[in-house]
Design an enzyme around this catalytic site. Structure first.
Site, PDB file in Angstrom:
ATOM      1  CB  THR A  37      -0.938   0.018   1.233  1.00  0.00           C
ATOM      2  OG1 THR A  37      -0.140  -0.118   2.399  1.00  0.00           O
ATOM      3  CG2 THR A  37      -1.969  -1.090   1.155  1.00  0.00           C
ATOM      4  CB  SER A  65     -10.132   9.578 -14.472  1.00  0.00           C
ATOM      5  OG  SER A  65     -10.092   9.181 -15.824  1.00  0.00           O
ATOM      6  CD1 TRP A  93     -10.720  10.353 -20.122  1.00  0.00           C
ATOM      7  CD2 TRP A  93     -10.913   9.804 -22.286  1.00  0.00           C
ATOM      8  NE1 TRP A  93     -11.113   9.046 -20.189  1.00  0.00           N
ATOM      9  CE2 TRP A  93     -11.241   8.679 -21.508  1.00  0.00           C
ATOM     10  CE3 TRP A  93     -10.969   9.697 -23.680  1.00  0.00           C
ATOM     11  CZ2 TRP A  93     -11.621   7.458 -22.049  1.00  0.00           C
ATOM     12  CZ3 TRP A  93     -11.351   8.491 -24.239  1.00  0.00           C
ATOM     13  CH2 TRP A  93     -11.667   7.385 -23.431  1.00  0.00           C
ATOM     14  CG  HIS A 194      -1.610   6.803 -21.355  1.00  0.00           C
ATOM     15  ND1 HIS A 194      -2.056   8.087 -21.159  1.00  0.00           N
ATOM     16  CD2 HIS A 194      -2.710   6.076 -21.623  1.00  0.00           C
ATOM     17  CE1 HIS A 194      -3.368   8.129 -21.305  1.00  0.00           C
ATOM     18  NE2 HIS A 194      -3.786   6.912 -21.576  1.00  0.00           N
ATOM     19  NE  ARG A 258      -4.699   5.157   0.676  1.00  0.00           N
ATOM     20  CZ  ARG A 258      -5.470   5.057   1.755  1.00  0.00           C
ATOM     21  NH1 ARG A 258      -5.524   6.032   2.636  1.00  0.00           N
ATOM     22  NH2 ARG A 258      -6.183   3.971   1.970  1.00  0.00           N
TER      23      ARG A 258
HETATM   24  C1  PLP Z   1      -6.501  13.599 -22.151  1.00  0.00           C
HETATM   25  C2  PLP Z   1      -6.823  12.532 -21.158  1.00  0.00           C
HETATM   26  N1  PLP Z   1      -7.232  12.871 -19.922  1.00  0.00           N
HETATM   27  C3  PLP Z   1      -7.525  11.942 -19.002  1.00  0.00           C
HETATM   28  C4  PLP Z   1      -7.410  10.588 -19.279  1.00  0.00           C
HETATM   29  C5  PLP Z   1      -7.778   9.596 -18.237  1.00  0.00           C
HETATM   30  O1  PLP Z   1      -6.681   8.837 -17.777  1.00  0.00           O
HETATM   31  P1  PLP Z   1      -6.925   7.454 -17.037  1.00  0.00           P
HETATM   32  O2  PLP Z   1      -7.299   6.458 -18.084  1.00  0.00           O
HETATM   33  O3  PLP Z   1      -5.623   7.137 -16.379  1.00  0.00           O
HETATM   34  O4  PLP Z   1      -8.019   7.651 -16.059  1.00  0.00           O
HETATM   35  C6  PLP Z   1      -7.012  10.184 -20.550  1.00  0.00           C
HETATM   36  C7  PLP Z   1      -6.917   8.763 -20.887  1.00  0.00           C
HETATM   37  O5  PLP Z   1      -6.527   8.363 -21.949  1.00  0.00           O
HETATM   38  C8  PLP Z   1      -6.694  11.184 -21.523  1.00  0.00           C
HETATM   39  O6  PLP Z   1      -6.304  10.858 -22.761  1.00  0.00           O
END
Ligand code: PLP
Length: 396
Positions: A37, A65, A93, A194, A258
């Site tokens: 953790t 996100s 996104w 990514h 977290r």
């Molecule tokens: C521009 C952008 N913001 C946010 C995210 C979200 O990332 P995660 O998938 O890690 O939640 C992405 C995911 O591809 C993204 O391209």
């Protein structure tokens, strides 16, 4: 590609950046039964990330996100959100925009720039004049930097804070300056496919001490346990909290976003490889640009900027033409999909609440945009094959 012809190979949009060697490394680490953790590995990865980006503070969390959600929540928590008026991009996104709705902010959507696919500057200025937002969130779309010089000039004129969603632009630069260092906060994603991966994972970066402290509390239930000692003691004194209560004293309403130390350990393995991954994708990107010139539209960087390429986005002239290209790509086992989300303002999550957002560039990306694979497993010849299939489809 060994043993296979270009015609018989598969071309995936995303491949793992976590190699067999990396997995072996993780296995060796696990054999020592480390704490899994959030603990020291997370702190070490945050420190390494801050150094790499050139910021004072980084706070790791469990996704890009979550990093976006934390940026909004930190502005709320520090009262920097003001009346919670925010400009959001049409191209990006869903979770760049969703926290504005979830947290009851007042978002207005901005058209996309026809060159970088970031924020369209004329529309942005109109929105700034009309709505006087305290915050503008932008996305560096597929690693192509926004015109940050122009956006900073607007910031000077109208006074707003910038949130940078860099979830798909690790290592991109605007006029030599790292993307992710222009705003009050920036977010990164370490999801599969990514530029680097921690399985799931994200990071929020800032130079603002108060924002940093709120991020630490918001990430973890709103408690003061993760704060620097002096800050925690100040809060304890203010509220008359004794040491026995202090670890479980909840200062602000928080979340649990977290990461695990396992993810952070993988991050520490992945970070030194980031440069090579970005360079390989950039070499591919240049081949795409050269081979697709005159056949499709695509994003162009501002002279002097550095793209950090991920999937390559191309735009057909019409939806019909896109269909033709998609058919040819699929026939050749070349993975494709719509361009990120196209126009976010055409998706139900937005349109059901605010009505459909319509604007020429964002709509064109929605109707005609598509992805072509660009990842570090591909080289020049594979990219040329992909381009050949796409361009030949136009003549069919
Ligand atoms: C521009 C952008 N913001 C946010 C995210 C979200 O990332 P995660 O998938 O890690 O939640 C992405 C995911 O591809 C993204 O391209």
């Amino acid at each position: 590609m060994s043993g296979k012809t270009f015609e018989s190979a598969r071309y995936d949009l995303a491949v793992d950046t976590i190699s067999r060697h990396d997995v072996q490394n993780v296995v060796s680490w696990l054999k020592a039964y480390p704490r899994l953790t959030m603990a020291n590995e997370t702190l070490a990865f945050e420190k390494a990330w801050s150094k790499w980006l050139g910021v004072k503070y980084s706070v790791m969390c469990n996704s890009g996100s979550s990093a976006n959600l934390l940026m909004y929540a930190a502005l709320d928590s520090t009262k920097l959100a003001g009346k919670r008026r925010i400009v959001v991009p049409a191209t990006g996104w869903v979770t760049t925009v969703a926290p504005a709705i979830q947290l009851n902010w007042n978002p207005v959507m901005c058209e996309s720039d026809s060159k970088t696919f970031g924020l369209d500057l004329d529309t942005l200025e109109k929105l700034l004049k009309k709505h006087r937002p305290e915050t503008v969130i932008l996305v560096h779309v597929l690693g192509v930097p926004n015109d940050m010089t122009a956006i900073k000039a607007l910031q000077k004129k109208y006074g707003f804070q910038i949130l940078e969603d860099c979830c798909a632009s690790h290592g991109a630069r605007h006029q030599g300056q790292m993307i992710g260092t222009f705003g009050i906060m920036s977010s990164f994603s370490f999801y599969y496919g990514h530029h680097m991966s921690t399985i799931e994972g994200g990071m929020v970066c800032t130079n603002d001490r108060e924002v940093y402290e709120h991020l630490l509390m918001l990430r973890s239930h709103g408690w003061l346990k993760d704060l620097p000692k002096a800050k925690a003691q100040k809060i304890m004194k203010k509220y008359g909290v004794d040491p026995f209560h202090s670890p479980f004293t909840f200062v602000i309403p928080g979340y649990n976003l977290r990461p695990t130390d396992l993810s952070a350990h993988i991050g520490l393995i992945q970070l030194p490889q980031l440069k090579a991954t970005v360079q390989q994708r950039m070499r591919n990107h240049l081949v795409f640009q050269k081979r697709l010139e005159g056949h499709f539209e695509f994003a162009r960087e501002i002279p002097g900027d550095h793209i950090s390429s991920i999937s390559f986005c191309a735009m057909a002239r019409s939806t019909e033409e896109r269909k033709k290209v998609v058919r040819a790509l699929e026939k050749n086992r070349i993975d494709t999909r719509i361009f990120t989300a196209g126009n976010l303002g055409r998706h139900p999550f937005w349109a059901d609440k605010y009505g459909v957002f319509s604007a020429p560039t964002a709509d064109k990306l929605y109707r005609c945009g598509f992805f072509l694979p660009n990842n570090q497993s591909l080289g020049r010849r594979e990219v040329e094959f992909v381009c050949r299939v796409a361009t030949e489809a136009l003549r069919a």
